[in-house]
Design an enzyme around this catalytic site. Structure first.
Site, PDB file in Angstrom:
ATOM      1  N   GLY A 111      18.435  29.434  44.934  1.00 29.97           N
ATOM      2  CA  GLY A 111      18.443  27.996  45.160  1.00 29.97           C
ATOM      3  C   GLY A 111      17.614  27.627  46.367  1.00 29.97           C
ATOM      4  O   GLY A 111      17.497  28.403  47.324  1.00 29.97           O
ATOM      5  N   GLY A 157      16.343  23.927  48.682  1.00 26.36           N
ATOM      6  CA  GLY A 157      16.350  22.480  48.862  1.00 26.36           C
ATOM      7  C   GLY A 157      15.869  22.106  50.241  1.00 26.36           C
ATOM      8  O   GLY A 157      15.341  22.951  50.985  1.00 26.36           O
ATOM      9  N   ALA A 158      16.065  20.826  50.585  1.00 29.31           N
ATOM     10  CA  ALA A 158      15.580  20.334  51.869  1.00 29.31           C
ATOM     11  C   ALA A 158      16.275  21.018  53.043  1.00 29.31           C
ATOM     12  O   ALA A 158      15.672  21.229  54.097  1.00 29.31           O
ATOM     13  CB  ALA A 158      15.783  18.819  51.949  1.00 29.31           C
ATOM     14  N   MET A 159      17.560  21.377  52.854  1.00 31.35           N
ATOM     15  CA  MET A 159      18.322  21.975  53.945  1.00 31.35           C
ATOM     16  C   MET A 159      18.017  23.461  54.138  1.00 31.35           C
ATOM     17  O   MET A 159      18.213  23.993  55.224  1.00 31.35           O
ATOM     18  CB  MET A 159      19.822  21.800  53.700  1.00 31.35           C
ATOM     19  N   GLY A 160      17.553  24.137  53.096  1.00 32.92           N
ATOM     20  CA  GLY A 160      17.298  25.567  53.244  1.00 32.92           C
ATOM     21  C   GLY A 160      17.307  26.300  51.925  1.00 32.92           C
ATOM     22  O   GLY A 160      17.143  25.708  50.856  1.00 32.92           O
ATOM     23  N   VAL A 191      19.111  29.521  49.360  1.00 26.44           N
ATOM     24  CA  VAL A 191      20.333  30.251  49.026  1.00 26.44           C
ATOM     25  C   VAL A 191      19.946  31.514  48.260  1.00 26.44           C
ATOM     26  O   VAL A 191      19.151  31.455  47.310  1.00 26.44           O
ATOM     27  CB  VAL A 191      21.296  29.400  48.178  1.00 26.44           C
ATOM     28  N   LYS A 196      23.440  31.262  52.438  1.00 23.23           N
ATOM     29  CA  LYS A 196      22.616  30.063  52.626  1.00 23.23           C
ATOM     30  C   LYS A 196      22.044  30.050  54.040  1.00 23.23           C
ATOM     31  O   LYS A 196      22.774  30.205  55.017  1.00 23.23           O
ATOM     32  CB  LYS A 196      23.454  28.796  52.399  1.00 23.23           C
ATOM     33  N   ASP A 207      27.668  12.567  48.767  1.00 30.58           N
ATOM     34  CA  ASP A 207      26.625  12.901  47.798  1.00 30.58           C
ATOM     35  C   ASP A 207      27.243  13.480  46.523  1.00 30.58           C
ATOM     36  O   ASP A 207      26.768  14.488  45.990  1.00 30.58           O
ATOM     37  CB  ASP A 207      25.629  13.888  48.405  1.00 30.58           C
TER      38      ASP A 207
END
Length: 333
Positions: free
Chosen positions: A21, A23-26, A28, A44, A150
């Site tokens: 995975g 995304g913007a946060m990091g 996984v 993560k 969210d």
């Protein structure tokens, strides 16, 4: 492009095996816990582009939140460890490795039957209930409620469990907000445009009723396969107008073949009210209504639906007979 993290061992324990995975946060990764004989976990990492004090604090908050909520509820992803990678000072946390489909993938295939909807939405509500009831924070006498901010189908994973059968788990508390008395108002929008409450679009301080609005959109989508609101453009301004002024399309109007009980549709529509005071005031209240619905419209209701639909689709043919015989209609197998 090869991933330099693959094969690395973190904290002298977690060996990274596969990127699962991003995304913007990091990112996984699927990893193996070598200390516990190769147990599969997920790790993560916070993105290196977000290594600010504020983002570090938010990342720690997400890990702490999921760790506590995972202990309280089977319907929140469970965090088991936290640390900082020594060579580049990147923080990470370790969580249970889950296999399954996101709720968005299930909805993308077709709308859910009422009995399956009730079974899954009740679990999602249980997870939200544990968040809204709060977690213990050092320095506070009472649990601090958590607003997810969210809630959407892609943040809900449906996996298989020996006890529950289909098990729903809420993911990604990355922008969750702790409701503290001295918290400052949010000045910028954080969330997903199509699922954000009107007050969230305004940047107001949020309470549990904002999550209930987002939940209403998810419920509508689970039952119909469609969003209740449509924006003219996928922009902040387009969705701001929709969430403030557009009335949700009745479920029957979205698809004339849907067979959703009136009392269930009324519950969904109440969750979608523009004013927080007009919505159900707590997840507990929603769960009570779902319990009553499940007693009435459980598996037996859906069995009747399936039989009725099958009878409608099966063609009819005439059985050969003499002219004097009455016409007998039989169903093709």
């Amino acid at each position: 492009m090869s991933d330099s993290n693959l094969g690395r061992k973190i904290a002298n324990r977690y060996e990274l095996k596969e990127l699962i995975g991003q995304g913007a946060m990091g990112k996984v990764y699927r990893a193996e816990d070598t200390l516990l004989g190769g147990v599969v976990v997920a790790v993560k990492f916070l993105s290196q582009t977000l290594l600010t004090a504020k983002m570090r604090d938010r990342f720690v908050q997400e890990a702490t939140t999921c760790a506590q909520l995972g202990q309280k509820s089977n319907h929140v992803v469970r965090v088991t460890d936290y640390g900082v990678r020594k060579d580049d000072d990147v923080p990470f946390y370790v969580m249970e490795y889950l296999q399954g489909d996101s709720l968005s993938a299930l909805i993308g295939q077709k709308a859910l039957p009422v009995s399956r909807f009730l079974r899954l939405i009740r679990q999602i509500c249980q997870g939200l209930k544990s968040a809204h009831e709060g977690i213990r924070i050092r320095g506070y006498d009472q649990p601090i409620p958590i607003i997810h901010r969210d809630i959407k189908p892609s943040n809900i994973l449906i996996t298989q469990d020996a006890t529950f059968g289909e098990l729903a788990k809420i993911l990604d508390f990355g922008i969750a907000k702790l409701m503290q008395e001295d918290s400052e108002q949010t000045s910028s929008f954080m969330g997903t445009l199509a699922y954000a409450s009107p007050e969230q679009m305004e940047g107001k301080e949020l309470d549990n009723r904002s999550d209930i609005y987002s939940l209403g959109i998810v419920m509508y989508q689970m039952l119909s396969g469609r969003l209740p609101l449509r924006a003219a453009s996928h922009t902040f301004g387009g969705w701001y107008k929709v969430h403030h002024t557009q009335k949700p399309l009745p479920l029957a109007d979205s698809d004339p073949y849907l067979n959703v009980p009136d009392i269930l549709e009324k519950l969904v529509m109440r969750c979608l009210e523009k004013q927080p005071g007009d919505r159900p005031q707590s997840i507990v209240g929603i769960l009570q209504e779902l319990d009553r619905l499940e007693q009435i419209y459980g598996p037996g209701f859906n069995l009747g639906q399936r039989i009725g639909k099958t009878l409608e689709e099966v063609p009819l043919r005439k059985k050969p007979s003499k002219k004097t015989d009455p016409i007998i209609l039989i169903l093709d197998k």
